[in-house]
Design an enzyme around this catalytic site. Structure first.
Site, PDB file in Angstrom:
ATOM      1  N   ARG A 207      38.083 101.197  11.921  1.00 42.97           N
ATOM      2  CA  ARG A 207      37.556 100.014  12.617  1.00 42.97           C
ATOM      3  C   ARG A 207      36.647 100.469  13.755  1.00 42.97           C
ATOM      4  O   ARG A 207      36.980 100.325  14.936  1.00 42.97           O
ATOM      5  CB  ARG A 207      38.689  99.136  13.165  1.00 42.97           C
ATOM      6  CG  ARG A 207      39.826  98.780  12.234  1.00 42.97           C
ATOM      7  CD  ARG A 207      39.443  98.184  10.925  1.00 42.97           C
ATOM      8  NE  ARG A 207      39.035  96.809  10.873  1.00 42.97           N
ATOM      9  CZ  ARG A 207      39.852  95.767  10.755  1.00 42.97           C
ATOM     10  NH1 ARG A 207      41.151  95.929  10.748  1.00 42.97           N
ATOM     11  NH2 ARG A 207      39.388  94.546  10.653  1.00 42.97           N
TER      12      ARG A 207
ATOM     13  N   GLN B 102      31.349  98.048  11.333  1.00 45.37           N
ATOM     14  CA  GLN B 102      31.455  96.577  11.364  1.00 45.37           C
ATOM     15  C   GLN B 102      30.707  95.885  10.229  1.00 45.37           C
ATOM     16  O   GLN B 102      31.196  94.931   9.646  1.00 45.37           O
ATOM     17  CB  GLN B 102      30.980  96.042  12.708  1.00 45.37           C
ATOM     18  CG  GLN B 102      32.104  96.073  13.733  1.00 45.37           C
ATOM     19  CD  GLN B 102      31.648  95.696  15.120  1.00 45.37           C
ATOM     20  OE1 GLN B 102      30.497  95.323  15.323  1.00 45.37           O
ATOM     21  NE2 GLN B 102      32.539  95.811  16.081  1.00 45.37           N
TER      22      GLN B 102
ATOM     23  N   ASP C 270      32.810  95.939   7.047  1.00 46.96           N
ATOM     24  CA  ASP C 270      34.242  95.674   7.216  1.00 46.96           C
ATOM     25  C   ASP C 270      34.663  94.428   6.426  1.00 46.96           C
ATOM     26  O   ASP C 270      34.556  93.295   6.905  1.00 46.96           O
ATOM     27  CB  ASP C 270      34.535  95.506   8.714  1.00 46.96           C
ATOM     28  CG  ASP C 270      36.007  95.520   9.015  1.00 46.96           C
ATOM     29  OD1 ASP C 270      36.791  94.979   8.207  1.00 46.96           O
ATOM     30  OD2 ASP C 270      36.399  96.079  10.048  1.00 46.96           O
TER      31      ASP C 270
ATOM     32  N   SER D 179      37.315  92.079   7.933  1.00 49.14           N
ATOM     33  CA  SER D 179      36.816  91.136   8.944  1.00 49.14           C
ATOM     34  C   SER D 179      36.092  89.955   8.306  1.00 49.14           C
ATOM     35  O   SER D 179      36.337  88.805   8.663  1.00 49.14           O
ATOM     36  CB  SER D 179      35.840  91.824   9.894  1.00 49.14           C
ATOM     37  OG  SER D 179      36.513  92.757  10.671  1.00 49.14           O
TER      38      SER D 179
ATOM     39  N   TYR E  83      43.997  99.252  14.481  1.00 45.94           N
ATOM     40  CA  TYR E  83      45.068  98.540  13.780  1.00 45.94           C
ATOM     41  C   TYR E  83      46.301  98.426  14.691  1.00 45.94           C
ATOM     42  O   TYR E  83      46.485  99.206  15.611  1.00 45.94           O
ATOM     43  CB  TYR E  83      45.429  99.282  12.491  1.00 45.94           C
ATOM     44  CG  TYR E  83      44.317  99.279  11.478  1.00 45.94           C
ATOM     45  CD1 TYR E  83      44.071  98.161  10.700  1.00 45.94           C
ATOM     46  CD2 TYR E  83      43.482 100.377  11.323  1.00 45.94           C
ATOM     47  CE1 TYR E  83      43.040  98.131   9.772  1.00 45.94           C
ATOM     48  CE2 TYR E  83      42.445 100.365  10.398  1.00 45.94           C
ATOM     49  CZ  TYR E  83      42.232  99.240   9.631  1.00 45.94           C
ATOM     50  OH  TYR E  83      41.208  99.213   8.721  1.00 45.94           O
TER      51      TYR E  83
HETATM   52  P1  NAD Z   1      45.331  92.422  11.558  1.00 50.25           P
HETATM   53  O1  NAD Z   1      44.992  91.423  10.488  1.00 50.25           O
HETATM   54  O2  NAD Z   1      45.793  93.782  11.126  1.00 50.25           O
HETATM   55  O3  NAD Z   1      46.412  91.803  12.543  1.00 50.25           O
HETATM   56  C1  NAD Z   1      46.167  90.557  13.186  1.00 50.25           C
HETATM   57  C2  NAD Z   1      46.553  90.609  14.632  1.00 50.25           C
HETATM   58  O4  NAD Z   1      47.969  90.584  14.730  1.00 50.25           O
HETATM   59  C3  NAD Z   1      46.097  91.833  15.419  1.00 50.25           C
HETATM   60  O5  NAD Z   1      45.325  91.402  16.527  1.00 50.25           O
HETATM   61  C4  NAD Z   1      47.392  92.480  15.857  1.00 50.25           C
HETATM   62  O6  NAD Z   1      47.312  93.094  17.142  1.00 50.25           O
HETATM   63  C5  NAD Z   1      48.348  91.309  15.872  1.00 50.25           C
HETATM   64  N1  NAD Z   1      49.762  91.684  15.825  1.00 50.25           N
HETATM   65  C6  NAD Z   1      50.362  92.697  15.128  1.00 50.25           C
HETATM   66  N2  NAD Z   1      51.695  92.691  15.362  1.00 50.25           N
HETATM   67  C7  NAD Z   1      51.937  91.647  16.206  1.00 50.25           C
HETATM   68  C8  NAD Z   1      53.120  91.121  16.803  1.00 50.25           C
HETATM   69  N3  NAD Z   1      54.304  91.683  16.620  1.00 50.25           N
HETATM   70  N4  NAD Z   1      52.984  90.041  17.600  1.00 50.25           N
HETATM   71  C9  NAD Z   1      51.764  89.459  17.808  1.00 50.25           C
HETATM   72  N5  NAD Z   1      50.639  89.919  17.287  1.00 50.25           N
HETATM   73  C10 NAD Z   1      50.708  90.997  16.495  1.00 50.25           C
HETATM   74  O7  NAD Z   1      44.104  92.595  12.569  1.00 50.25           O
HETATM   75  P2  NAD Z   1      42.546  92.557  12.341  1.00 50.25           P
HETATM   76  O8  NAD Z   1      42.050  91.185  12.449  1.00 50.25           O
HETATM   77  O9  NAD Z   1      42.223  93.287  11.092  1.00 50.25           O
HETATM   78  O10 NAD Z   1      42.017  93.346  13.612  1.00 50.25           O
HETATM   79  C11 NAD Z   1      42.742  94.401  14.182  1.00 50.25           C
HETATM   80  C12 NAD Z   1      41.924  95.118  15.239  1.00 50.25           C
HETATM   81  O11 NAD Z   1      40.779  95.732  14.690  1.00 50.25           O
HETATM   82  C13 NAD Z   1      41.374  94.298  16.372  1.00 50.25           C
HETATM   83  O12 NAD Z   1      41.430  95.114  17.515  1.00 50.25           O
HETATM   84  C14 NAD Z   1      39.971  94.052  16.052  1.00 50.25           C
HETATM   85  O13 NAD Z   1      39.175  93.774  17.187  1.00 50.25           O
HETATM   86  C15 NAD Z   1      39.645  95.396  15.473  1.00 50.25           C
HETATM   87  N6  NAD Z   1      38.527  95.329  14.573  1.00 50.25           N
HETATM   88  C16 NAD Z   1      37.522  96.250  14.707  1.00 50.25           C
HETATM   89  C17 NAD Z   1      36.473  96.204  13.822  1.00 50.25           C
HETATM   90  C18 NAD Z   1      35.358  97.192  13.934  1.00 50.25           C
HETATM   91  O14 NAD Z   1      35.067  97.627  15.005  1.00 50.25           O
HETATM   92  N7  NAD Z   1      34.794  97.582  12.810  1.00 50.25           N
HETATM   93  C19 NAD Z   1      36.430  95.249  12.823  1.00 50.25           C
HETATM   94  C20 NAD Z   1      37.476  94.338  12.729  1.00 50.25           C
HETATM   95  C21 NAD Z   1      38.516  94.409  13.604  1.00 50.25           C
END
Ligand code: NAD
Length: 376
Positions: A121, A126, A129, A132, A227
């Site tokens: 990530r 991005q 991804d 996303s 993650y």
């Molecule tokens: P995900 O689908 O894996 O999880 C969804 C959310 O649930 C996350 O924000 C996680 O912190 C939260 N979570 C996990 N356990 C939890 C708990 N016990 N209680 C409450 N919340 C909980 O997440 P995602 O949407 O795939 O994104 C994860 C991370 O990756 C984020 O920081 C996002 O900003 C980052 N991200 C980066 C890129 C990039 O730079 N390429 C792209 C997408 C996402």
């Protein structure tokens, strides 16, 4: 010329991994594109549109035997993989951390597997991804679904016939889906509260006009490549108490909390659901990995104590045209990393993104986490 094959997705998935516009761009870049007959039909792309883009329609067997790079979203069957020539490339979303044995089998066939859900990530990643682009749609649709099932209004109304208070929406997990759910619920006029174990998202949550629920002492996830990580017992207890307090007041809960390779955490217990108002609605986007509530059943709607709990991790497939368009664009961007300007294969494993989402290559499992799972 390198041949790209686009497989039709299984019955449960409405999407296609390559839309005609992107197929045309590949053809311009000196690639041959074969598309399985009917592959795009549920995403509203006919075989004729692919042909107009310069691609050829083919039967599945022909595609499997001729394509150098096979595109799909869901995994081909093990029998289909077994019949591929060594060195062929498959690219999709295979959830290798949940299917390590399958990956072992694939590695034995000496094919190269890229699973887009293991992409690091990072900022550079991005544009490719797929988690996303698809989660964004799921978050949006989750709120629309909740709003249509919820037996009351979302926005506040002051009318001659009386006043309606705004719906209170609680969102658990402010990743991509959660953030889009916040924005959508706010647009519909709801009051939104949000909880996530990553305190870093607080500002983003607040900038969307929602309230962030604070629980101190979360495990540091900053080294987990973007993650989430599992939390300590102590933190989970504190979190449980806070969530219980806010769930009891909520009309709608959208849960999105997932941990890659692990079962989803149960954040909404049976007691919390018993304490919720009748008519409340929960949409659980983490259903496929076990769900965030005690009662979630994947692909089912259950009602407990008057609360409707919808377990659905595939809401992005309810917008197949946009989901396919965005997925295709992600794939086009990734393909730029593995092809040169002449449309020839150029696998550079020193590139962290190419290496990051490669699961099998040259007869071996090359992804460390999957290799560990296989080794037991
Ligand atoms: P995900 O689908 O894996 O999880 C969804 C959310 O649930 C996350 O924000 C996680 O912190 C939260 N979570 C996990 N356990 C939890 C708990 N016990 N209680 C409450 N919340 C909980 O997440 P995602 O949407 O795939 O994104 C994860 C991370 O990756 C984020 O920081 C996002 O900003 C980052 N991200 C980066 C890129 C990039 O730079 N390429 C792209 C997408 C996402």
């Amino acid at each position: 010329m390198l041949v790209i094959g686009v497989l039709k997705e299984p019955e449960h998935d409405t999407r296609v991994s390559l839309v005609p516009d992107i197929a045309a761009a590949f053809i311009k870049n000196k690639l041959t594109v074969l598309v399985e007959k009917g592959a795009g039909s549920r995403a509203f792309h006919s075989d004729q549109q692919y042909e107009q883009a310069g691609a050829a329609a083919a039967g599945r067997d022909e595609l499997l035997s001729r394509a150098d790079i096979l595109l799909s979203i869901n995994a081909p069957t093990d029998e289909e993989i077994a019949a591929l020539l060594p060195g062929r490339i498959v690219l999709g979303v295979y959830q290798p951390l949940f299917h390590a044995d399958k990956m072992k089998h694939w590695a034995g066939k000496a094919i190269t597997t890229f699973s887009m859900d293991t992409l690091p990530r990072t900022t550079r990643a991005q544009a490719m991804d797929v988690l996303s682009s698809q989660a964004n749609i799921a978050g949006y649709k989750a709120v629309l679904l909740a709003a249509s099932v919820y037996p009351r209004y979302f926005p506040m109304f002051m009318t001659a016939a009386g006043s309606i208070p705004p719906a209170k929406v609680l969102i658990l997990g402010a990743g991509v889906a959660g953030l889009q759910a916040i924005a959508t619920a706010r647009r519909l006029g709801a009051v939104v509260e949000v909880f996530d174990t990553r305190p870093a998202v607080k500002e983003e949550v607040m900038s969307l006009g929602a309230k962030f629920i604070e629980v101190e002492g979360a495990a540091d996830a900053s080294k987990a490549g973007g993650y989430a990580v599992e939390q300590s017992e102590d933190f989970q207890q504190k979190q449980k108490a806070k969530i219980a307090e806010h769930a009891a007041k909520a009309d709608v809960i959208i849960t999105t909390a997932q941990i890659p390779g692990k079962k989803a955490p149960v954040l909404i217990t049976a007691e919390m659901i018993a304490a919720m108002k009748a008519g409340s609605v929960i949409i659980d986007l983490a259903a496929v990995t076990g769900g965030n509530t005690a009662y979630t059943k994947n692909n089912e709607t259950v009602t407990e104590h008057g609360v409707t709990i919808i377990g659905n991790s595939a809401l992005h497939t309810t917008a197949p045209a946009d989901a396919s368009k965005l997925y295709s664009k992600n794939i086009q961007n990734f393909m730029k990393l593995i092809l040169d300007n002449e449309g020839q294969l150029n696998l550079n494993f020193r590139d962290d993104l190419v290496q990051g989402c490669c699961i099998t290559h040259d007869g071996k499992i090359v992804n460390e986490r999957v290799a560990q799972l296989v080794a037991g």
